[in-house]
Design an enzyme around this catalytic site. Structure first.
Site, short mmCIF file in Angstrom:
data_model
loop_
_atom_site.label_atom_id
_atom_site.label_comp_id
_atom_site.label_asym_id
_atom_site.label_seq_id
_atom_site.Cartn_x
_atom_site.Cartn_y
_atom_site.Cartn_z
N ASP A 92 8.32 61.20 4.16
CA ASP A 92 8.73 61.02 2.76
C ASP A 92 10.17 61.48 2.55
OD1 ASP A 92 8.50 60.37 0.10
OD2 ASP A 92 7.25 62.09 -0.43
N HIS A 103 15.72 54.12 4.65
CA HIS A 103 14.62 53.59 5.47
C HIS A 103 15.10 53.30 6.89
CE1 HIS A 103 12.08 53.60 2.06
NE2 HIS A 103 12.58 52.54 1.46
N LEU A 130 0.38 57.93 24.87
CA LEU A 130 0.37 58.31 23.44
C LEU A 130 -0.17 57.15 22.62
CD1 LEU A 130 1.44 60.33 21.13
CD2 LEU A 130 3.37 58.76 20.97
C1 FPP Z 1 9.11 57.40 2.05
O1 FPP Z 1 10.37 57.49 1.48
C2 FPP Z 1 9.10 56.37 3.02
C3 FPP Z 1 8.37 55.21 2.97
C4 FPP Z 1 7.48 54.78 1.90
C5 FPP Z 1 8.44 54.30 4.06
C6 FPP Z 1 8.34 54.95 5.38
C7 FPP Z 1 8.90 54.04 6.32
C8 FPP Z 1 9.74 54.37 7.31
C9 FPP Z 1 10.18 55.72 7.67
C10 FPP Z 1 10.26 53.29 8.11
C11 FPP Z 1 9.16 52.48 8.73
C12 FPP Z 1 8.68 53.08 9.99
C13 FPP Z 1 8.56 52.40 11.13
C14 FPP Z 1 8.03 53.08 12.31
C15 FPP Z 1 8.98 51.01 11.25
P1 FPP Z 1 10.51 57.12 -0.04
O2 FPP Z 1 11.09 55.76 -0.12
O3 FPP Z 1 9.21 57.30 -0.73
O4 FPP Z 1 11.56 58.19 -0.47
P2 FPP Z 1 11.71 58.86 -1.91
O5 FPP Z 1 10.41 59.53 -2.21
O6 FPP Z 1 12.82 59.82 -1.69
O7 FPP Z 1 12.05 57.75 -2.85
#
Ligand code: FPP
Length: 240
Positions: A20, A37, A131
């Site tokens: 997050d 991202h 893994l």
């Molecule tokens: C949370 O940050 C992140 C997500 C909802 C997406 C997680 C995805 C990735 C890390 C990339 C995808 C992973 C792979 C392996 C392809 P947020 O957008 O909720 O951040 P915020 O809370 O600060 O707005």
């Protein structure tokens, strides 16, 4: 890797991570959310390699929840294409290192191109055994349980199963994570203290580690800190 040198004495078998803070990280750097991202994907790769090197057997990464469809369409589309590119690019590395991609979630509801790439990568890596990378996509803990109950209800309706025969093992056998040990440790970044519908059944006795570090800053050193914190915990599983 010499885990003892790092101070690691207890290695969790299964670690789950709620990644997050990508959006906030991007904002801090005055960039669009998608930039966060992009950086987040690199950290996901780093985390899986670190997990493999220290000898963790299963790593579960929460990449897209059943609630994330509520984000702006462009952001959802970007996340899907990011995922497709990532899998395309990483396949040789996964084969080389012995990483098995195991998608968890309602994969059949993903956009077609994404679904095909996910299924193709899962198939191609299915023999790998160093893994297991559980990638949660269109995943929700409630949805997972609903899916499990539907399978069991169907078996009851078919007369194969009596309601009183349903026990914890049977429910567990219908989860996306069947056959895997439950998470020993769950990490959530970005200073939020919530489970957000992740692995609800499986985390009954999981140790939680919360850090204010935003996901795009969660490097090997931060992962190591979480492991060192985990090994100080005394786990009793309801006993004394
Ligand atoms: C949370 O940050 C992140 C997500 C909802 C997406 C997680 C995805 C990735 C890390 C990339 C995808 C992973 C792979 C392996 C392809 P947020 O957008 O909720 O951040 P915020 O809370 O600060 O707005």
């Amino acid at each position: 890797m010499d885990t003892e040198k790092l101070g690691i004495k207890v290695i969790p078998r299964h670690v789950a991570i709620i990644m997050d803070g990508n959006g906030r990280w991007a904002k801090l750097h005055d960039r669009p959310r998608i930039f966060g991202h992009q950086k987040g994907v690199e950290r996901a790769k780093e985390a899986s390699e670190f997990a493999l090197e220290v000898g963790i057997e299963v790593l579960s990464l929460y990449a897209f929840s059943t609630e994330n469809w509520a984000r702006p369409r462009e952001e959802v589309e970007f996340l899907m294409s990011l995922l497709e590119d990532y899998l395309q690019r990483e396949l040789p590395n996964m084969l080389n290192k012995g990483i098995r991609l195991h998608p968890i979630g309602r994969i059949h509801e993903l956009p077609r191109a994404t679904r095909e790439k996910v299924e193709e990568t899962a198939r191609a890596t299915s023999k790998n055994d160093r893994l297991i990378l559980n990638l949660a996509l269109n995943y929700g803990g409630h949805a997972e349980l609903v899916d499990a109950f539907r399978v069991l209800a169907h078996r009851v309706a078919e007369g194969e199963l009596q309601p009183q025969e349903i026990d914890e093992a049977l429910v567990e056998g219908c989860l996306y994570t069947r056959g895997q040990p439950p998470p020993d440790l769950l990490i959530r970044t970005s200073g939020e203290y919530r489970i957000s519908n992740f692995l609800l059944w499986q985390t009954a006795y999981t140790e939680f580690y919360f850090t204010p570090v935003l996901w795009p800053d969660f490097d090997r050193g931060e992962f190591l800190k979480a492991l060192l914190d985990y090994q100080k915990r005394e786990r009793r599983f309801g006993g004394v």
